[in-house]
Design a protein around this motif. Structure first.
Motif, PDB file in Angstrom:
ATOM      1  N   VAL A   1     -73.788  24.605 -26.092  1.00 46.26           N
ATOM      2  CA  VAL A   1     -74.631  23.431 -26.241  1.00 46.26           C
ATOM      3  C   VAL A   1     -74.026  22.181 -25.616  1.00 46.26           C
ATOM      4  CG1 VAL A   1     -75.752  24.265 -28.322  1.00 46.26           C
ATOM      5  CG2 VAL A   1     -73.651  22.990 -28.534  1.00 46.26           C
TER       6      VAL A   1
ATOM      7  N   LEU B   1     -77.769  34.203 -30.692  1.00 43.29           N
ATOM      8  CA  LEU B   1     -77.731  32.944 -29.961  1.00 43.29           C
ATOM      9  C   LEU B   1     -79.062  32.215 -30.031  1.00 43.29           C
ATOM     10  CD1 LEU B   1     -75.621  33.842 -26.796  1.00 43.29           C
ATOM     11  CD2 LEU B   1     -74.901  32.657 -28.876  1.00 43.29           C
TER      12      LEU B   1
ATOM     13  N   ALA C   1     -78.872  30.671 -33.611  1.00 45.02           N
ATOM     14  CA  ALA C   1     -77.842  29.637 -33.748  1.00 45.02           C
ATOM     15  C   ALA C   1     -78.130  28.396 -32.920  1.00 45.02           C
ATOM     16  CB  ALA C   1     -76.478  30.228 -33.362  1.00 45.02           C
ATOM     17  N   TYR C   2     -78.714  28.596 -31.736  1.00 41.37           N
ATOM     18  CA  TYR C   2     -78.868  27.483 -30.808  1.00 41.37           C
ATOM     19  C   TYR C   2     -80.310  27.207 -30.417  1.00 41.37           C
ATOM     20  CZ  TYR C   2     -73.829  28.057 -30.324  1.00 41.37           C
ATOM     21  OH  TYR C   2     -72.486  28.149 -30.580  1.00 41.37           O
TER      22      TYR C   2
ATOM     23  N   ARG D   1     -82.374  29.136 -28.786  1.00 37.85           N
ATOM     24  CA  ARG D   1     -82.742  29.665 -27.480  1.00 37.85           C
ATOM     25  C   ARG D   1     -84.012  30.490 -27.589  1.00 37.85           C
ATOM     26  NH1 ARG D   1     -80.223  25.833 -25.165  1.00 37.85           N
ATOM     27  NH2 ARG D   1     -77.980  25.992 -25.132  1.00 37.85           N
TER      28      ARG D   1
ATOM     29  N   ALA E   1     -78.340  28.478 -20.863  1.00 35.80           N
ATOM     30  CA  ALA E   1     -77.111  28.517 -21.638  1.00 35.80           C
ATOM     31  C   ALA E   1     -76.002  27.972 -20.755  1.00 35.80           C
ATOM     32  CB  ALA E   1     -76.789  29.939 -22.088  1.00 35.80           C
TER      33      ALA E   1
END
Length: 415
Positions: A13, A342, A345-346, A348, A355
């Motif tokens: 990030v 991912l 968590a982020y 996406r 990324a």
């Protein structure tokens, strides 16, 4: 004792910018010659049979009214024979039999600045992140490379968290799969390996998704990191041995550990002795601390740059052991179409998204090496590595301080 392996997407990030709207953009279509045949036109037809015989070739049919002949040649030797025949005074010209395609482009190609940077700005898939305009030509000249080759089936091993079986832009490119991780399932539930694989070989010119740097490459999926993105030196070493046995010309490891492992180094050295080019991420520590396997002598260690050719803030660096750089900030590629860590968590998006990390830079270099293999089929791994490093664009600051050579240039590496 097993050492934890740190998947080098930890800084995923870092480096994101305020929201703006991306401009409209276009993309060039890649071209490649037909394998196993070339076109030759002779000045003197009486000399044709003799000239061809000198190169171990037979005559072929004429091409309509052009006066050229379609000559069958060994696959992989097209460019070499074109050059040799072109130097013969009895030959008017010799050329590859180029492929023509319809004028299509991949949906997110205009956002792939690493392949072609026109200074464009762009958003991520969900429109929640905007990347400000970069520096024109701060890219690897992939489109130029594709006029020579798109990979010709060169095998690239992705030793990572697996490659998703449900993303049509990368799944069909996987020729073999093996699971060496502690996870019971070979599927990619983390997302990292699928993103890395797409950077290498996502299908180009199919109107959807993204294009890989080496869209004609074949992927060998060795899952060496588990569904939490970690693994062991032993699992990676087993993956390396498997990749070599499967015929990998290039091995990519977008992973790293802070401590060295003799077992892993032996596996790396054995792979090198058997002819593979090995590429690994330098890590995301933002320091000069060595990360392994990237720091081993027989591995190309890769730092990350952004869309202005500046070193990424998170990138590990050090010209004494980091060899080259490649774009690694806000890189568009494939993700699984199922739930993956991912994404949770982020944020996406499934399918395709951006990324950041040296994890993203490493496969760009691996794919560049694969293109160089394809363009120079008689090469050794040492000569391919030398080609990739010596043709990298020297950028300041960076070359000689952050990394030994420069930001890789695929267009130059295939010449």
């Amino acid at each position: 004792m097993k050492k934890a392996v740190l998947a080098s997407l930890a800084a995923v990030v870092i480096g994101l910018c305020p929201l703006t709207l991306p401009p409209a953009a276009g993309a060039a279509s890649p071209t490649e010659h037909v394998e196993g045949q070339i076109l030759v036109k002779f000045r003197n037809d009486g000399a044709r049979a003799g000239v061809l015989r000198q190169h171990g070739l037979s005559d072929g049919p004429s091409i309509g009214s052009t006066g050229a002949r379609l000559i069958r040649v060994p696959a992989g030797k097209e460019l070499r024979l074109v050059a040799a025949l072109g130097n013969n005074p009895a030959v008017e010209y010799a050329e590859p039999d180029a492929v023509a395609t319809v004028a299509t482009a991949d949906e997110y190609f205009p956002r792939q600045y690493a392949l072609q940077n026109d200074g464009q700005s762009f958003t991520n898939t969900a429109g929640t992140v905007t990347v400000a305009g970069g520096k024109a030509d701060a890219d690897i000249d992939a489109v130029d490379a594709w006029t020579v080759t798109t990979g010709g089936g060169t095998k690239v091993a992705i030793l990572d968290t697996g490659v998703a079986t449900d993303n049509a832009d990368i799944t069909p490119k996987v020729a073999a799969r093996a699971n060496f991780s502690s996870s019971t399932n070979g599927e990619d539930f983390y997302g990292h390996g699928t993103h890395v694989a797409g950077i290498v070989a996502a299908t180009a010119d199919n109107t959807v998704g993204v294009a890989g740097v080496c869209p004609g490459c074949t992927i060998l999926d060795g899952k060496v990191l588990n569904d939490a993105g970690s693994g062991s030196a032993s699992s990676i070493a087993r993956g390396i041995d498997w990749a070599v046995a499967q015929g990998a010309k290039v091995i990519n490891m977008s992973l790293g550990m802070r401590v060295s492992s003799s077992t892993l180094e032996i596996a790396v050295n054995n792979a090198w002795k058997q002819g593979a080019v090995i590429v690994a991420a330098a890590g995301n520590t933002g320091t000069q601390s060595k990360i392994y396997p990237g720091a081993y002598t027989n591995v190309i260690a890769v730092a990350a740059t952004d869309n202005r050719d500046a070193k990424a803030s998170f990138s590990t660096y050090g010209a004494k052991w980091v060899d080259v750089a490649a774009p690694g900030v806000n890189i568009y590629s494939t993700f699984p179409n199922h739930a993956f860590a991912l994404g949770d968590a982020y944020g996406r998006s499934p399918g395709f998204d951006i990324a950041s990390g040296t994890s993203m830079a490493s496969p760009i270099v691996a794919a560049t090496a694969a293109l160089a293999w394809s363009a120079h089929p008689g090469s050794t791994n040492a000569s391919v590595r030398q080609k990739v490093e010596s043709t990298a664009d020297r950028i300041k600051p960076g070359t000689g301080s952050y990394w030994a050579h420069g930001r890789v240039n695929a267009g130059k590496a295939v010449r």
